[in-house]
Design an enzyme around this catalytic site. Structure first.
Site, mmCIF file in Angstrom:
data_model
loop_
_atom_site.group_PDB
_atom_site.id
_atom_site.type_symbol
_atom_site.label_atom_id
_atom_site.label_comp_id
_atom_site.label_asym_id
_atom_site.label_seq_id
_atom_site.Cartn_x
_atom_site.Cartn_y
_atom_site.Cartn_z
ATOM 1 N N HIS A 1 40.162 40.829 33.597
ATOM 2 C CA HIS A 1 40.549 40.411 34.942
ATOM 3 C C HIS A 1 41.225 39.051 34.864
ATOM 4 O O HIS A 1 40.816 38.172 34.099
ATOM 5 C CB HIS A 1 39.308 40.345 35.836
ATOM 6 C CG HIS A 1 39.607 39.999 37.261
ATOM 7 N ND1 HIS A 1 40.463 40.749 38.045
ATOM 8 C CD2 HIS A 1 39.185 38.968 38.045
ATOM 9 C CE1 HIS A 1 40.541 40.198 39.246
ATOM 10 N NE2 HIS A 1 39.790 39.122 39.272
ATOM 11 N N CYS B 1 45.967 42.235 39.342
ATOM 12 C CA CYS B 1 45.445 40.876 39.463
ATOM 13 C C CYS B 1 46.338 39.879 38.723
ATOM 14 O O CYS B 1 46.451 38.719 39.128
ATOM 15 C CB CYS B 1 44.010 40.811 38.950
ATOM 16 S SG CYS B 1 43.790 41.526 37.308
#
EC number: 3.4.19.12
Length: 996
Positions: free
Chosen positions: A309, A54
């Site tokens: 994340h 990510c």
């Protein structure tokens, strides 16, 4: 409604509700609508997260929306562009970019004109050599990739392409040092691609920039050498910003090193920043336009520096609208405003959360932003970037493949729905005709199979009724509860469509099993009455010879044995048919259970001797009356029968007399040997090699194992077998040489041998069979001092086998798992005694090990069993010296753990770095502050294993801790490694790939 499982006629609640309700076409397939994968109008294209990539996706989206960078990349010449026009070379195979620039070109072209909702960046990630399953440092990735891109583009001829990284991201600052004595100013100019800002102790971005540029005093040991003064002088040093790039990257240093834990941690403090940033107050030259507007905010969700994340909020330079890029999902912000939203919610207790400060208009604050990107404010119109023709051709091919896939998925959905509708009507019709009407033919079929037939997700297998059969091949009465009775019409359809068998119709009900079950039930009811009757009969004394011998153990458990016998037939039936729809029972397990049952004694077999006759022990049996025996015989017709006038087994009587004679013989033998070898038995006046007795120059050796076994026999001659031989071969190698040196027999190997006087040896040779004579002889050199005395052995030492034995012992010390070592912390070369940490795991208690060591060797090792006399010892003596070493030797090398010493469990293949982490948790000393040594040897190679460093079980490692460093900024620089000048980029190696 629920199904009545015990009723074979109940056919509701078996899964039919799915087919009888309204039709839902989506239930006929598991294929998602392909249009959900199609890009929406005026929307951006997402990027697939390949596992832990990510952080890569956020930077790609940010760089894609830098129109100048995108246009420059499109201008790069590509090997693909030479073949697309007019040739069909690439149409036969997929396009594979060869360079990083080609990968970025293709990715940006897809992000711009693809019809997909998201694309796969795996080719780009693979070209960089990134591990998709491990999350990397996002800030470090940004630096290294920009460096790689700059190096790659520097070879281009077009200056707009060659210098795009410098134009967009590169600025200049100078390290300025001023001598306090003479005022001389020295300046070192350096380039930067981002400014790394410390956020500890700050709440505003401008404060972080101010600290970055603040003046630093160079005094004391840190004084500056002035070229003018030609000596070290006090000075001041600061950073001056000389020029700023079009795109200003501000790295917020949220990830710092924690000295307490030895790991990086995340600073979750709020930092405020505005949408407009005026950098003029921070510039050395005030002339010029230095007003920047916010264009991107990179966010790290999560409280840990090692997980979480990454997402990006990026402004579209053409429309001014903000978008949130979260891998495949892209969300447009309302009203052209930046909205950080839930990105500020952290998974931590509400009590520990810091209250979010209030933000005015045009300002924001974030506790998760780790990079802010500002663009120089300009009134010029934004660029319009067109995809080159050769890249557009590649994008069109990918779009065609996507359309083909969408059409294929739509067709598959259509076909699945058509098949589902046909099956729906079929199941509805069959279910209506499923119940068997009164007086009509019917079949039995398993409930499990019917449920699978009605479950659309699992296609039914052929019908298998074998698990429901009894020993006669018919339907078992106990299986009726898991069967359902259906009409013959539906059964015919099932067997035609799915096959299987055997069919169980009205004739399949087993009458024999029902009769047998009734008989067993009657016997079980009668058993309780008979148990009372037998109990009363046993209270009556038996007169004359009308009684029968019955084992006392059998009488105590006869009712339980009778119950087991009544259920035995049912259990055998279940074992023989224990399978359902192909899941057969393990035959080996079933046979093993049967063998175990056969080994158990049946009724009255407890008084049967090994010869099949009545045993001689009257304590194990009693006489019962004829009436009681007849009752018992109804339940155990095959039980052995012994009238009370029956004689005991004659062979057992003979063996009993012989046993008594042997016991007397063993007692006499033990007494004679004890008298003859009295000193050996009491361990008195024993010779010692360390202080050789003057009265003799010869001593004999036997194994300590022989001595212990002989002492056990003398102490308990009726329970232990006599020792008939001296097995000295266990002390010799396979070549017949002695395994021990004179020096080792005086020290570590002294527990393995016993020294024998010459007079004792003569008696031993008379009493026992000696396989090998081992003798030690002392020889005095003529006219020499006592230290030159020679000691020789017969047989002589075998050097090769002795060395092999030592090597094996050392190897065993290097190949251990979960062994205990001890750590001593020292300060000024003095051991610091602290309370032992309660959480430390120690292998075992000292008391238990001491009790184990104090046991005689013969009781510890089951192989040292003298039940078979010399033959058993002969088997042990023929083993190799290594095997003997492992089995026969008990040497205590246990470290005596003192109060405050800390024990750790380690393995030989564990690295020194892993040990340092264990020590860190035990002593609260960071790994880089640990100085470890063992036996005066410094342990410094963190990658080496403990076995290779000479750390063995029970070792003591000394720990000396360095004084903690107060300067956290200096410590942080150490952790950054080879980053070079402050803010300067680190270059890749010669391979051209990122060494992530």
């Amino acid at each position: 409604r629920r199904n009545c499982r015990g009723n074979p006629n109940c056919l509701v609640g078996i899964g039919e509700h799915v087919w009888l309700g309204e039709i839902d076409e989506n239930s006929f397939h598991n294929i998602d609508d392909p249009n959900c994968e199609r890009r929406k109008k005026n929307a951006f294209v997402g990027l697939t997260n390949l596992g832990a990539t990510c952080y890569v996706n956020t930077f790609l989206q940010m760089w894609f929306l830098n129109l100048e960078l995108r246009q420059a990349l499109y201008l790069c010449p590509s090997t693909c562009g030479e073949h697309v026009a007019g040739e069909a070379v690439l149409k036969d195979r997929d396009y594979e970019p060869q360079t990083i620039c080609e990968h970025l070109q293709y990715l940006f072209a897809l992000l711009q004109n693809s019809k997909r909702r998201y694309i796969d960046p795996s080719g780009f990630v693979k070209a960089l050599g990134l591990d998709t399953g491990q999350q990397q440092d996002a800030q470090e990735f940004s630096k290294l990739f920009m460096s790689l891109l700059e190096d790659t583009l520097s070879k281009q001829k077009n200056p707009d392409v060659r210098n795009i990284v410098q134009k967009q991201f590169c600025g200049e600052y100078a390290y300025v040092t001023v001598c306090n004595q003479c005022g001389r100013e020295s300046k070192l100019v350096s380039k930067f691609y981002e400014l790394e800002l410390n956020i500890q102790g700050h709440t505003q971005l401008t404060d972080c920039i101010t600290e970055f540029l603040k003046e630093e005093k160079l005094e004391g040991d840190n004084r500056y050498f002035c070229e003018t003064c030609q000596s070290k002088q006090n000075a001041t040093r600061k950073i001056r910003l000389l020029s700023l790039p079009c795109t200003l990257n501000l790295q917020l240093m949220r990830f710092v090193f924690d000295r307490q834990t030895g790991h990086k941690k995340k600073l979750n403090t709020y930092i405020g920043f505005s949408e407009l940033l005026d950098m003029e107050p921070f510039m050395e030259q005030k002339s010029g336009v230095y007003v920047y507007e916010l264009s991107a905010v990179l966010i790290h969700r999560g409280v840990s520096a090692y997980s979480g994340h990454y997402i990006a909020h990026v402004k579209d330079p053409q429309t001014g609208e903000w978008y949130k890029f979260n891998d495949e999902d892209i969300e447009k912000m309302e009203g052209k405003k930046l909205q950080l939203g839930i990105e500020e919610d952290l998974a931590e207790p509400s009590k520990s959360q810091t209250r979010k400060p209030k933000c005015g208009k045009g300002t924001h604050c974030s506790r998760n932003a780790y990079m802010l990107v500002y663009r120089l404010q300009t009134r010029e119109k934004s660029l319009t970037v067109e995809v080159p023709a050769f890249l557009q051709e590649l994008v069109e091919r990918d779009n065609c493949k996507f359309e083909e896939w969408c059409n294929e998925m739509a067709e598959m959905r259509k076909q699945s729905v058509a098949r589902g509708k046909i099956k729906h009507e079929e199941v509805k019709e069959l279910y209506k005709r499923l119940p068997a009407e009164a007086g009509s033919p019917y079949d039995f079929i398993s409930l499990e199979w019917l449920q699978k037939w009605l479950d659309e997700s699992t296609p039914p297998k052929p019908i298998d009724n074998t698990a429901c059969l009894c020993a006669h091949g018919k339907l078992h009465p106990d299986k009726i509860s898991i069967m359902k009775r259906i009409s013959e019409y539906v059964a015919d359809f099932f067997y035609r469509r799915y096959g299987g068998g055997p069919r169980l119709n009205v004739k399949a009900l087993c009458k024999d099993c029902v009769v047998e079950r009734c008989r067993i039930l009657r016997l079980k009811n009668q058993l309780n009455e008979d148990y009372k009757t037998v109990t009363n009969l046993l209270k009556i004394a038996v007169k004359g010879n009308d009684g029968f011998w019955v084992g006392k153990a059998s009488l105590r458990s006869w009712r339980q044995l009778a119950l087991e016998q009544l259920n035995e037939q049912d259990e055998d039936t279940e074992h023989s048919n224990g399978k359902m729809n192909g899941n057969t029972q393990n035959k080996d397990e079933s046979n093993e259970e049967k063998r175990e049952e056969e080994e158990e004694l049946n009724f009255n077999e407890d008084i049967v001797c090994p010869h099949g006759d009545l045993c001689i022990s009257e304590n194990e049996r009693r006489v019962v009356s004829k009436e009681a025996w007849e009752k018992l015989k109804q339940y155990f017709p095959k039980a052995p029968e012994f009238p009370n006038n029956k004689e005991c087994c004659s062979q057992c009587k003979i063996l009993e007399r012989e046993g008594e004679e042997n016991e007397a013989l063993h007692k006499m033998m033990a007494s004679e040997q004890k008298t003859s070898l009295q000193n050996l038995f009491h361990d008195k006046c024993r010779p010692c090699l360390g202080s050789w007795p003057q009265e003799t120059d010869e001593l004999y050796i036997v194994s300590q194992f022989f001595v212990e076994e002989w002492r056990k026999f003398v102490r308990r001659p009726t329970r232990c077998s006599p020792v008939s031989s001296v097995g000295n071969s266990a002390l010799l190698c396979p070549h017949g040489g002695l395994m021990f040196t004179y020096a080792s027999m005086t020290k570590e190997d002294s527990k393995l041998i016993a020294l024998i006087w010459p007079s004792e040896w003569e008696r031993i040779q008379k009493l026992f069979v000696v396989d090998h004579v081992i003798k030690i002889t002392r020889t005095h050199a003529a006219g020499a001092d006592p230290e030159s005395t020679l000691y020789t052995s017969e047989p002589q030492l075998c050097p090769e086998c002795r060395e092999g034995l030592l090597c094996q012992q050392q190897r065993d010390l290097r190949e251990y798992t979960q062994a205990t070592i001890y750590i001593h912390k020292v300060v000024d070369n003095k051991k610091v005694m602290k309370d032992a940490a309660p959480e430390l795991n120690v292998s075992s208690s000292e008391a238990e090990e001491e009790r184990e060591e104090n046991k005689p060797e013969g009781e510890q090792d089951p192989d040292f069993n003298q039940a078979n006399g010399g033959a058993k010892r002969q088997k042990v003596s023929h083993q190799s010296y290594i095997t003997y070493q492992k089995q026969g030797i008990r040497r205590s090398t246990r470290h005596r753990k003192v109060r405050g010493e800390k024990a750790l469990l380690v393995s030989a293949n564990q690295t020194l770095k892993e040990l340092k982490i264990q020590i860190m948790h035990a002593f609260s000393v960071a790994p880089f502050d640990q100085n470890l040594s063992i036996d005066g040897k410094i342990l410094s190679d963190d990658t080496a294993t403990l076995g290779s460093l000479g750390v063995i079980p029970e070792s003591v490692i000394l720990l000396k801790a360095d004084e903690p460093i107060a300067d956290y900024a200096a410590m942080d620089d150490v952790m950054q490694g080879e980053r070079g000048e402050r803010g300067g980029p680190r270059r890749f190696g010669g391979s051209g790939k990122a060494p992530f």
